[in-house]
Design a protein around this motif. Sequence first.
Motif, PDB file in Angstrom:
ATOM      1  N   LEU A  81       0.831  -1.206   0.000  1.00  0.00           N
ATOM      2  CA  LEU A  81       0.000   0.000   0.000  1.00  0.00           C
ATOM      3  C   LEU A  81       0.867   1.257   0.000  1.00  0.00           C
ATOM      4  O   LEU A  81       0.535   2.243  -0.667  1.00  0.00           O
ATOM      5  N   VAL A  82       1.977   1.210   0.728  1.00  0.00           N
ATOM      6  CA  VAL A  82       2.913   2.336   0.761  1.00  0.00           C
ATOM      7  C   VAL A  82       3.370   2.693  -0.654  1.00  0.00           C
ATOM      8  O   VAL A  82       3.451   3.860  -1.037  1.00  0.00           O
ATOM      9  N   ARG A  83       3.658   1.648  -1.428  1.00  0.00           N
ATOM     10  CA  ARG A  83       4.168   1.847  -2.788  1.00  0.00           C
ATOM     11  C   ARG A  83       3.155   2.600  -3.666  1.00  0.00           C
ATOM     12  O   ARG A  83       3.548   3.388  -4.542  1.00  0.00           O
ATOM     13  N   PHE A  84       1.869   2.353  -3.431  1.00  0.00           N
ATOM     14  CA  PHE A  84       0.843   2.986  -4.260  1.00  0.00           C
ATOM     15  C   PHE A  84       0.371   4.329  -3.692  1.00  0.00           C
ATOM     16  O   PHE A  84      -0.091   5.192  -4.454  1.00  0.00           O
ATOM     17  N   LEU A  85       0.484   4.501  -2.374  1.00  0.00           N
ATOM     18  CA  LEU A  85      -0.068   5.709  -1.761  1.00  0.00           C
ATOM     19  C   LEU A  85       0.936   6.860  -1.703  1.00  0.00           C
ATOM     20  O   LEU A  85       0.562   8.024  -1.835  1.00  0.00           O
ATOM     21  N   ILE A  86       2.208   6.532  -1.514  1.00  0.00           N
ATOM     22  CA  ILE A  86       3.230   7.579  -1.418  1.00  0.00           C
ATOM     23  C   ILE A  86       3.893   7.753  -2.781  1.00  0.00           C
ATOM     24  O   ILE A  86       4.418   6.789  -3.342  1.00  0.00           O
ATOM     25  N   PRO A  87       3.884   8.961  -3.348  1.00  0.00           N
ATOM     26  CA  PRO A  87       4.511   9.185  -4.658  1.00  0.00           C
ATOM     27  C   PRO A  87       5.988   8.792  -4.642  1.00  0.00           C
ATOM     28  O   PRO A  87       6.691   8.965  -3.640  1.00  0.00           O
ATOM     29  N   MET A  88       6.465   8.274  -5.780  1.00  0.00           N
ATOM     30  CA  MET A  88       7.833   7.774  -5.855  1.00  0.00           C
ATOM     31  C   MET A  88       8.868   8.873  -5.634  1.00  0.00           C
ATOM     32  O   MET A  88       9.978   8.597  -5.167  1.00  0.00           O
ATOM     33  N   GLU A  89       8.523  10.114  -5.934  1.00  0.00           N
ATOM     34  CA  GLU A  89       9.489  11.205  -5.721  1.00  0.00           C
ATOM     35  C   GLU A  89       9.850  11.353  -4.244  1.00  0.00           C
ATOM     36  O   GLU A  89      10.939  11.799  -3.903  1.00  0.00           O
ATOM     37  N   TYR A  90       8.936  10.967  -3.343  1.00  0.00           N
ATOM     38  CA  TYR A  90       9.219  11.002  -1.912  1.00  0.00           C
ATOM     39  C   TYR A  90       9.716   9.652  -1.409  1.00  0.00           C
ATOM     40  O   TYR A  90      10.506   9.582  -0.462  1.00  0.00           O
ATOM     41  N   LEU A  91       9.265   8.580  -2.023  1.00  0.00           N
ATOM     42  CA  LEU A  91       9.533   7.224  -1.529  1.00  0.00           C
ATOM     43  C   LEU A  91      10.866   6.664  -2.014  1.00  0.00           C
ATOM     44  O   LEU A  91      11.349   5.669  -1.469  1.00  0.00           O
ATOM     45  N   ALA A  92      11.483   7.306  -3.010  1.00  0.00           N
ATOM     46  CA  ALA A  92      12.674   6.756  -3.671  1.00  0.00           C
ATOM     47  C   ALA A  92      13.752   6.262  -2.703  1.00  0.00           C
ATOM     48  O   ALA A  92      14.304   5.164  -2.895  1.00  0.00           O
ATOM     49  N   PRO A  93      14.106   6.991  -1.645  1.00  0.00           N
ATOM     50  CA  PRO A  93      15.169   6.492  -0.753  1.00  0.00           C
ATOM     51  C   PRO A  93      14.809   5.196  -0.017  1.00  0.00           C
ATOM     52  O   PRO A  93      15.694   4.508   0.487  1.00  0.00           O
ATOM     53  N   PHE A  94      13.516   4.881   0.067  1.00  0.00           N
ATOM     54  CA  PHE A  94      13.065   3.706   0.826  1.00  0.00           C
ATOM     55  C   PHE A  94      12.402   2.661  -0.084  1.00  0.00           C
ATOM     56  O   PHE A  94      11.714   1.758   0.398  1.00  0.00           O
ATOM     57  N   GLU A  95      12.625   2.790  -1.380  1.00  0.00           N
ATOM     58  CA  GLU A  95      11.948   1.912  -2.335  1.00  0.00           C
ATOM     59  C   GLU A  95      12.253   0.441  -2.077  1.00  0.00           C
ATOM     60  O   GLU A  95      11.382  -0.430  -2.192  1.00  0.00           O
ATOM     61  N   ALA A  96      13.502   0.139  -1.726  1.00  0.00           N
ATOM     62  CA  ALA A  96      13.905  -1.264  -1.548  1.00  0.00           C
ATOM     63  C   ALA A  96      13.088  -1.949  -0.448  1.00  0.00           C
ATOM     64  O   ALA A  96      12.802  -3.149  -0.540  1.00  0.00           O
ATOM     65  N   ILE A  97      12.706  -1.200   0.586  1.00  0.00           N
ATOM     66  CA  ILE A  97      11.948  -1.797   1.697  1.00  0.00           C
ATOM     67  C   ILE A  97      10.590  -2.287   1.206  1.00  0.00           C
ATOM     68  O   ILE A  97      10.098  -3.337   1.635  1.00  0.00           O
ATOM     69  N   THR A  98       9.971  -1.531   0.288  1.00  0.00           N
ATOM     70  CA  THR A  98       8.635  -1.908  -0.175  1.00  0.00           C
ATOM     71  C   THR A  98       8.642  -3.204  -0.978  1.00  0.00           C
ATOM     72  O   THR A  98       7.619  -3.890  -1.065  1.00  0.00           O
ATOM     73  N   TRP A  99       9.792  -3.547  -1.561  1.00  0.00           N
ATOM     74  CA  TRP A  99       9.840  -4.798  -2.339  1.00  0.00           C
ATOM     75  C   TRP A  99       9.662  -6.020  -1.444  1.00  0.00           C
ATOM     76  O   TRP A  99       9.264  -7.092  -1.912  1.00  0.00           O
ATOM     77  N   PHE A 100       9.959  -5.857  -0.165  1.00  0.00           N
ATOM     78  CA  PHE A 100       9.716  -6.957   0.782  1.00  0.00           C
ATOM     79  C   PHE A 100       8.233  -7.310   0.808  1.00  0.00           C
ATOM     80  O   PHE A 100       7.853  -8.488   0.826  1.00  0.00           O
ATOM     81  N   GLY A 101       7.399  -6.276   0.806  1.00  0.00           N
ATOM     82  CA  GLY A 101       5.957  -6.519   0.796  1.00  0.00           C
ATOM     83  C   GLY A 101       5.506  -7.254  -0.448  1.00  0.00           C
ATOM     84  O   GLY A 101       4.722  -8.203  -0.375  1.00  0.00           O
TER      85      GLY A 101
END
Length: 348
Positions: A81-101
């Motif tokens: 849900l984080v991946r879809f709700l938070i725009p990638m421009e803000y989420l980029a530094p933490f993108e790898a964590i979302t792949w766990f989901g």
Amino acid sequence: MVFKRTLNRNVLLILLLFVLAANYTLYHTAFGNLTLPENTNIMVVASMIDLALIAPLLFLGWKRKLNWKNLFLGIAGGLVLVRFLIPMEYLAPFEAITWFGFAVEGGFLLLEILVLVSLFQYMPNIVRSVKESSLPVLYSFSTAVEKQVKSYQIIRVICSEMLMFYYAFTTWRKKPPVGPTMFTLHQKSSLIAFQIMLIHATVLEMVGLHWLFHDKSVVLSIIMLVLNVYTVIFFLGDIQAVRHNPLVVSEENIYVSLGLMKRMKINLSDIEEIIEEPEQLKQKLSKDTIDFIARDMEEVHPDVILKLKQPVEATLIMGMKKQVSKVAIRVDDPMRFKQVLKDKMENR
């Protein structure tokens, strides 16, 4: 006490909706963009904690299914849900964590596919068990599946759909069973007439909506057509399931169902009391009570309420389970039903 539990659940639901709404507002509205600091990392981390931990905890608490397995899956779902709700421009530094989901949810999906494959692998044995059983298909099929394949929710959903198609298409030439210990629930009600009326309304809606949306959106018209066809099949299956599954009192159990919507097996030894006083039967049913009452145009009440010594599991639509402590039943021949039930309990 019941009011307090209901209030607590409502509070959890309100908090869950607040968490989701707050995070959506933060990243997808003009007001939210104005409140974001220049360094958004701290805000993104807080949102990830909200969506991947707090929201799953609130949801599982509301559903009363809080355990380590569900929490693990909830956290994984929250990261998706984080991946879809938070725009990638803000989420980029933490993108790898979302792949766990995504990895966890993908693994869970693969497991469900393997379970479905095993279901169809054991289908010949299941069909053989159903044919050899003296119980109605509504009960024998589920029992056979549980013996052959571990009871996952996806399995229960698929089995529920298979029962729907079975009753909708294969039972029209078969005669409903009759016997001295079998009792219909629908013949003195308008249940089937009401369902036929719903089928007519659904068909008219199907034709109208398909004509309305066909020129504007072919995809939407096809989706509506599929949903309406499914609804008609469900009503047909439910009608046949009601007709072909009367209440049965055996030497050990009561088998009672109301179409595809709900069914259960009650061991006679689990019955603590048979309530048949009119004053109690006319009272509002408690939340721990399941009713097998064919709805009518006018208000109707159960003929008996079976109070159980301990909660017993009932099966609802889509294979969902519910623990109940009382069972309210209304049959077409209440006097004979009460006499048979009392005789069976006395002879145990």
